[in-house]
Write a protein that holds these residues in place. Structure first.
Motif, short mmCIF file in Angstrom:
data_model
loop_
_atom_site.label_atom_id
_atom_site.label_comp_id
_atom_site.label_asym_id
_atom_site.label_seq_id
_atom_site.Cartn_x
_atom_site.Cartn_y
_atom_site.Cartn_z
N ALA A 135 0.86 -1.19 0.00
CA ALA A 135 0.00 0.00 0.00
C ALA A 135 0.88 1.23 0.00
CB ALA A 135 -0.90 0.01 1.22
N VAL A 136 0.71 2.08 -1.01
CA VAL A 136 1.46 3.32 -1.12
C VAL A 136 0.47 4.47 -0.98
CG1 VAL A 136 2.98 4.71 -2.57
CG2 VAL A 136 3.13 2.21 -2.65
N ASN A 137 0.61 5.25 0.06
CA ASN A 137 -0.34 6.32 0.33
C ASN A 137 -0.23 7.46 -0.66
OD1 ASN A 137 -1.84 5.47 2.69
ND2 ASN A 137 0.06 5.65 3.83
N ARG A 138 -1.39 8.01 -1.03
CA ARG A 138 -1.44 9.26 -1.77
C ARG A 138 -1.83 10.37 -0.79
NH1 ARG A 138 -5.58 8.33 -6.76
NH2 ARG A 138 -5.22 6.10 -7.12
N ARG A 139 -2.04 11.54 -1.33
CA ARG A 139 -2.57 12.62 -0.51
C ARG A 139 -4.06 12.38 -0.25
NH1 ARG A 139 0.05 17.60 -4.02
NH2 ARG A 139 2.24 17.08 -3.63
N TYR A 140 -4.59 13.12 0.69
CA TYR A 140 -6.02 13.11 0.99
C TYR A 140 -6.52 11.75 1.47
CZ TYR A 140 -5.24 17.09 -2.08
OH TYR A 140 -4.71 18.20 -2.66
N GLY A 141 -5.63 10.94 2.07
CA GLY A 141 -6.06 9.72 2.71
C GLY A 141 -6.29 8.53 1.80
N ARG A 142 -6.01 8.66 0.50
CA ARG A 142 -6.17 7.53 -0.41
C ARG A 142 -4.87 6.75 -0.51
NH1 ARG A 142 -9.08 8.78 -5.93
NH2 ARG A 142 -9.06 6.50 -5.83
N ALA A 143 -4.98 5.53 -1.06
CA ALA A 143 -3.78 4.70 -1.22
C ALA A 143 -3.91 3.86 -2.47
CB ALA A 143 -3.59 3.80 0.00
N ASP A 144 -2.77 3.49 -3.04
CA ASP A 144 -2.72 2.55 -4.16
C ASP A 144 -2.21 1.22 -3.63
OD1 ASP A 144 -3.38 4.19 -6.61
OD2 ASP A 144 -1.78 5.40 -5.74
N TYR A 145 -2.91 0.14 -4.01
CA TYR A 145 -2.56 -1.21 -3.56
C TYR A 145 -1.94 -1.95 -4.74
CZ TYR A 145 -5.36 0.13 0.42
OH TYR A 145 -5.83 0.81 1.51
N LEU A 146 -0.65 -2.27 -4.60
CA LEU A 146 0.12 -2.76 -5.73
C LEU A 146 0.67 -4.16 -5.47
CD1 LEU A 146 2.10 0.55 -6.33
CD2 LEU A 146 -0.02 -0.19 -7.44
N PRO A 147 0.28 -5.14 -6.28
CA PRO A 147 0.82 -6.50 -6.14
C PRO A 147 2.27 -6.53 -6.58
CG PRO A 147 -0.61 -6.36 -8.06
CD PRO A 147 -0.71 -5.04 -7.37
N CYS A 148 3.12 -7.14 -5.76
CA CYS A 148 4.55 -7.22 -6.04
C CYS A 148 5.00 -8.67 -5.97
CB CYS A 148 5.35 -6.38 -5.04
SG CYS A 148 4.84 -4.64 -4.93
N ILE A 149 6.08 -8.98 -6.66
CA ILE A 149 6.59 -10.35 -6.66
C ILE A 149 8.11 -10.33 -6.53
CG2 ILE A 149 6.66 -10.46 -9.20
CD1 ILE A 149 5.85 -13.44 -8.89
N ALA A 150 8.62 -11.18 -5.64
CA ALA A 150 10.06 -11.30 -5.42
C ALA A 150 10.50 -12.71 -5.79
CB ALA A 150 10.40 -10.99 -3.96
N TRP A 151 11.78 -12.85 -6.17
CA TRP A 151 12.31 -14.13 -6.63
C TRP A 151 13.55 -14.51 -5.86
CZ3 TRP A 151 9.45 -16.31 -10.63
CH2 TRP A 151 8.59 -15.45 -11.31
N GLY A 152 13.82 -15.81 -5.79
CA GLY A 152 15.08 -16.32 -5.24
C GLY A 152 15.31 -15.93 -3.79
N THR A 153 16.54 -15.47 -3.50
CA THR A 153 16.88 -15.09 -2.13
C THR A 153 16.04 -13.93 -1.64
OG1 THR A 153 18.69 -13.69 -2.95
CG2 THR A 153 19.24 -15.95 -2.32
N LEU A 154 15.64 -13.05 -2.56
CA LEU A 154 14.76 -11.93 -2.17
C LEU A 154 13.39 -12.45 -1.76
CD1 LEU A 154 14.75 -8.89 -1.89
CD2 LEU A 154 14.04 -8.70 -4.28
N ALA A 155 12.94 -13.54 -2.39
CA ALA A 155 11.68 -14.17 -2.00
C ALA A 155 11.78 -14.73 -0.58
CB ALA A 155 11.31 -15.27 -2.99
N GLN A 156 12.92 -15.32 -0.25
CA GLN A 156 13.13 -15.85 1.10
C GLN A 156 13.05 -14.73 2.14
OE1 GLN A 156 16.83 -18.01 1.22
NE2 GLN A 156 16.34 -19.24 -0.58
N ARG A 157 13.69 -13.60 1.85
CA ARG A 157 13.64 -12.45 2.75
C ARG A 157 12.23 -11.91 2.88
NH1 ARG A 157 17.16 -8.07 0.44
NH2 ARG A 157 16.10 -6.93 2.10
#
Length: 211
Positions: A135-157
């Protein structure tokens, strides 16, 4: 746009593959959407939908076939019509310029908080993957919800993170085709997600919109 508790920057360089079409009106301003195709170093292509205001479009006209540099923010919209993907992801353009000889590019810098428990899994070939919802907040109390994907060692973290953890990441916005089984049969759809390249934990000292 950036504050002490959020950051949302997108930069795309690619080719326009469709004329701008009317999307919607908001607060008296018309917005248009057009597809931009950008290639990865591997040769695979991502086709991203760019949202642009009529005001900006009049200053910087856009036509199919042109190569452009788009700078702006990643936005999400919850589609309640039942047609197409439920979560619609676009890049909201703040500036549109000619690309010239510049090579294709697709870069995002995002800061926000995790809103769902990370989903760690492995592919049939044993490759490690972890899905995150940021969730990345915008101004005025709104937010954008963004699906993210990590791979390999970053996925483990990523799998060790908790809901509410703050992160800052760099990556790209990628498109992925899939087939969904509906009452009308199989339907081909396109999903968008942020492929994470680097990520670090951040301590946010203000409330977030994750609840």
């Amino acid at each position: 746009m950036q504050t002490d508790w959020n950051e949302n920057r997108a930069r795309l360089v690619g080719r326009v593959v469709g004329e701008p079409e009317f999307s919607h009106s908001n607060h008296g301003e018309d917005f248009f959407r057009f597809p931009l195709r950008t290639y990865r170093l591997s040769g695979a292509a991502d086709q991203v939908n760019v949202l642009v205001s009529r005001t900006l479009l009049e200053l910087s006209p856009v036509h199919a076939g042109e190569r452009l540099v788009i700078e702006g923010e990643v936005r999400s919209f919850n589609n309640r019509t039942g047609v197409g993907s439920r979560l619609v992801i676009t890049v909201f353009a703040r500036s549109v310029t000619a690309a010239g000889e510049e090579e294709d590019d697709n870069r995002l810098i995002l800061s926000g908080v995790l809103c769902k428990i990370p989903n760690y899994r492995q592919t049939p070939l044993g490759r490690e993957i972890c899905d995150l919802m940021l969730a990345v907040n915008r101004r005025y109390g709104r937010a954008d919800y963004l699906p993210c994907i990590a791979w390999g060692t970053l996925a483990q973290r990523s799998a060790r993170l908790n809901v509410g953890d703050g992160v800052r990441l760099e990556g790209r916005l990628q498109s992925r085709s899939y087939t969904k089984l509906t009452e009308a049969g199989q339907v081909k759809r396109v999903a968008f997600e942020v492929s994470i390249m680097t990520m670090e934990l951040v301590d946010f000292s203000v409330p977030n919109d994750c609840e």
